[in-house]
Design a protein around this motif. Structure first.
Motif, short mmCIF file in Angstrom:
data_model
loop_
_atom_site.label_atom_id
_atom_site.label_comp_id
_atom_site.label_asym_id
_atom_site.label_seq_id
_atom_site.Cartn_x
_atom_site.Cartn_y
_atom_site.Cartn_z
N ARG A 142 -10.84 -9.62 -3.23
CA ARG A 142 -9.81 -10.56 -2.81
C ARG A 142 -8.54 -10.39 -3.65
NH1 ARG A 142 -10.14 -15.19 0.10
NH2 ARG A 142 -12.42 -15.06 0.07
N GLU A 143 -8.73 -10.12 -4.95
CA GLU A 143 -7.58 -9.96 -5.83
C GLU A 143 -6.77 -8.72 -5.46
OE1 GLU A 143 -10.68 -10.46 -6.78
OE2 GLU A 143 -10.52 -12.56 -7.44
N GLU A 144 -7.49 -7.62 -5.14
CA GLU A 144 -6.79 -6.40 -4.78
C GLU A 144 -6.10 -6.55 -3.43
OE1 GLU A 144 -9.18 -2.87 -4.31
OE2 GLU A 144 -7.56 -1.60 -5.05
N ALA A 145 -6.74 -7.26 -2.50
CA ALA A 145 -6.11 -7.50 -1.20
C ALA A 145 -4.80 -8.26 -1.38
CB ALA A 145 -7.06 -8.27 -0.29
N ALA A 146 -4.83 -9.27 -2.26
CA ALA A 146 -3.61 -10.04 -2.51
C ALA A 146 -2.55 -9.17 -3.18
CB ALA A 146 -3.94 -11.25 -3.38
N ARG A 147 -2.99 -8.32 -4.10
CA ARG A 147 -2.06 -7.45 -4.82
C ARG A 147 -1.32 -6.51 -3.88
NH1 ARG A 147 -4.09 -2.34 -8.37
NH2 ARG A 147 -2.05 -1.40 -8.76
N PHE A 148 -2.03 -5.98 -2.88
CA PHE A 148 -1.42 -5.02 -1.98
C PHE A 148 -0.91 -5.65 -0.68
CE2 PHE A 148 -4.17 -2.19 -4.54
CZ PHE A 148 -3.17 -1.36 -5.03
N GLY A 149 -0.86 -6.96 -0.64
CA GLY A 149 -0.25 -7.62 0.51
C GLY A 149 -1.07 -7.55 1.77
N LEU A 150 -2.40 -7.40 1.66
CA LEU A 150 -3.25 -7.37 2.84
C LEU A 150 -3.64 -8.80 3.19
CD1 LEU A 150 -5.53 -4.37 1.87
CD2 LEU A 150 -3.61 -4.37 3.45
N PRO A 151 -3.34 -9.26 4.41
CA PRO A 151 -3.59 -10.65 4.76
C PRO A 151 -5.06 -10.95 4.92
CG PRO A 151 -2.85 -9.44 6.69
CD PRO A 151 -2.74 -8.50 5.52
N CYS A 152 -5.43 -12.19 4.61
CA CYS A 152 -6.77 -12.71 4.87
C CYS A 152 -7.87 -11.83 4.31
CB CYS A 152 -6.98 -12.89 6.38
SG CYS A 152 -5.75 -13.94 7.15
N GLY A 153 -7.64 -11.24 3.15
CA GLY A 153 -8.69 -10.43 2.54
C GLY A 153 -8.97 -9.14 3.28
N GLY A 154 -7.98 -8.61 4.02
CA GLY A 154 -8.18 -7.39 4.78
C GLY A 154 -8.48 -6.20 3.88
N THR A 155 -9.17 -5.21 4.45
CA THR A 155 -9.52 -4.00 3.72
C THR A 155 -9.12 -2.78 4.54
OG1 THR A 155 -11.40 -5.09 2.66
CG2 THR A 155 -11.40 -2.69 2.67
N LEU A 156 -8.57 -1.78 3.87
CA LEU A 156 -8.17 -0.53 4.51
C LEU A 156 -8.93 0.64 3.91
CD1 LEU A 156 -4.25 -0.69 4.55
CD2 LEU A 156 -5.74 -0.92 6.52
N GLU A 157 -9.35 1.57 4.76
CA GLU A 157 -9.82 2.87 4.30
C GLU A 157 -8.87 3.91 4.86
OE1 GLU A 157 -13.87 3.77 5.17
OE2 GLU A 157 -14.63 2.66 3.45
N LEU A 158 -8.37 4.76 3.97
CA LEU A 158 -7.40 5.78 4.33
C LEU A 158 -7.92 7.16 3.96
CD1 LEU A 158 -4.28 4.06 2.66
CD2 LEU A 158 -5.10 3.73 5.01
N VAL A 159 -7.57 8.14 4.77
CA VAL A 159 -7.81 9.54 4.41
C VAL A 159 -6.46 10.14 4.01
CG1 VAL A 159 -8.33 11.84 5.29
CG2 VAL A 159 -9.90 9.95 5.73
N VAL B 289 0.84 -1.20 0.00
CA VAL B 289 0.00 0.00 0.00
C VAL B 289 0.87 1.24 0.00
CG1 VAL B 289 -1.64 1.35 1.36
CG2 VAL B 289 -2.01 -1.10 1.04
N GLU B 290 1.92 1.24 0.84
CA GLU B 290 2.84 2.38 0.84
C GLU B 290 3.46 2.59 -0.54
OE1 GLU B 290 2.63 1.46 5.21
OE2 GLU B 290 2.61 0.32 3.35
N ASP B 291 3.86 1.49 -1.18
CA ASP B 291 4.48 1.60 -2.50
C ASP B 291 3.53 2.25 -3.49
OD1 ASP B 291 6.72 0.37 -1.53
OD2 ASP B 291 6.18 -1.63 -2.26
N ASP B 292 2.26 1.87 -3.44
CA ASP B 292 1.29 2.45 -4.37
C ASP B 292 1.07 3.93 -4.08
OD1 ASP B 292 -0.80 1.96 -6.50
OD2 ASP B 292 -2.07 2.77 -4.90
N LEU B 293 0.98 4.29 -2.80
CA LEU B 293 0.81 5.70 -2.44
C LEU B 293 2.00 6.53 -2.88
CD1 LEU B 293 -0.64 5.19 1.15
CD2 LEU B 293 -1.88 6.17 -0.78
N ILE B 294 3.20 6.00 -2.69
CA ILE B 294 4.41 6.72 -3.11
C ILE B 294 4.43 6.90 -4.62
CG2 ILE B 294 6.93 6.56 -3.25
CD1 ILE B 294 6.80 5.05 -0.53
#
Length: 362
Positions: free
Chosen positions: A85-102, A59-64
């Motif tokens: 699920r595919e995006e979670a795997a792409r960004f290295g989020l375990p177990c299908g985790g989801t993040l919301e960021l401001v 996620v940090e890499d994508d933001l940078i």
């Protein structure tokens, strides 16, 4: 050593002062297994240099990459990662985790300096960000404040939500104070021995003069307070512990071996403390990690405090107590040998390998 959030904001302020573009990113919601909790903070400089983290992964890499490509937000905006699920795997989020960021552009950093003035005095500060235009306001925070985000306003509290009172100002206390400060504890040190005051780093801990038992009564102990006695002097430790065990402190601990800890509990019961109150005492203090140096012992002490704060059962301590009970039972009726530990110091915990059967030589 300072807390992670304060460190991130210091970098952000320095970068803005040097005329760099800066973007702040805050975790506001998580679902599933997320590497960083709500409130985690990341600062990204215009050239991609970062401080802090929001995921510890891609996620940090994508933001940078977005910042480097010039895709900076002109106003606060909400970003989601790991929706599928595919995006979670792409960004290295375990177990299908989801993040919301401001994500917000740091156009005016003057509020950071004002926030630092307050947190340096041990005060809590509630920062409110208005999503529509990025306006920031500060007000006094409270220990029970939680992150709030409703799509219109983001409110986060900065400063030490938890307090740690250390009885004694020796080298071990300073090691404990440094680690606790990095974990956003307000650290207070009480020691009537004025000669120990020179050891104190005022940027890490605040010195409280007076007798420890009076200090425990004076500071207004609450459920966000931990108290640890580290002087090894019963005249100082016991009086403070007597008041601490009657208080609402979420954690009370004392340095010493198992044998000395049991003797201490017996002494405290002579001061009209109940068995339930003395059972609250964590002694020997800390988790058993084989610590020998002050820094290693400090790690074990703070680890136990954090575990209790986070509601994690201390299974290791229960196993040790069960082992002790079994060992004592096995020696009942055996008058020729006794159980002895390799050391009666506070630096180590007795373990199966450190116990020996000592028999007289005929």
């Amino acid at each position: 050593m300072e807390s992670a959030d304060i460190s991130v904001l210091k970098h952000a302020l320095d970068w803005r002062t040097a005329a760099h573009a800066v973007t702040l990113v805050t975790v506001v919601r998580t679902w599933g297994s997320a590497p960083r909790p709500p409130g985690a903070l990341l600062a990204i400089r215009g050239d991609g240099v970062v401080a802090g983290s929001v995921s510890g992964g891609c996620v940090e890499d994508d933001l940078i990459d977005r910042i480097r490509r010039g895709e900076r937000a002109m106003a606060p905006r909400l970003i989601r990662y790991g929706v599928s699920r595919e995006e979670a795997a792409r960004f290295g989020l375990p177990c299908g985790g989801t993040l919301e960021l401001v994500e917000e552009p740091l156009t005016d950093a003057r509020w950071i300096a004002r926030l630092f003035d307050c947190t340096a005095r041990g005060e809590l500060v509630r920062r409110e960000l208005r999503m529509v235009d990025g306006a920031v306001s500060l007000r006094a925070g409270e220990r029970n404040d939680a992150l709030h985000f409703d799509g219109n306003t983001l409110a986060v509290t900065f400063g030490p939500r938890w307090r740690l009172l250390l009885i004694g100002a020796g080298q071990l206390s300073m090691c404990v104070a440094g680690i606790a400060r990095a974990l956003d504890f307000e650290v207070l040190v009480c020691d009537p021995r004025e000669e120990f005051r020179a050891l104190l780093d005022a940027s890490v801990a605040r010195w409280l003069p007076g007798m420890p038992d009076d200090v425990v009564l004076d500071i207004g102990v609450d459920a966000h307070t931990a108290i640890v006695a580290l002087t090894h002097d019963p005249k100082l430790d016991d009086m403070a512990l007597m008041e601490a065990l009657r208080s609402d402190a979420f954690y009370v601990g004392a340095l010493g071996s198992r044998r000395n800890s049991q003797k201490r509990r017996e002494r405290l019961q002579e001061f009209d403390l109940s068995a339930r109150q003395t059972a609250r005492l964590h002694g020997p203090v800390g988790l058993h990690i084989g610590g020998q140096t002050p820094a290693e012992i400090a790690v074990s002490i703070v680890a136990e405090i954090v575990a209790v704060k986070n509601g994690i059962p201390l299974l290791q301590k229960k196993r040790e107590e069960q082992h002790d009970a079994t060992a004592e039972s096995s020696l009942d009726g055996d008058t020729s040998c006794s159980s002895a530990t390799s050391s009666d110091t506070s630096a180590t915990r007795s373990s199966p390998s450190s116990q020996a059967r000592v028999c007289p030589i005929a």
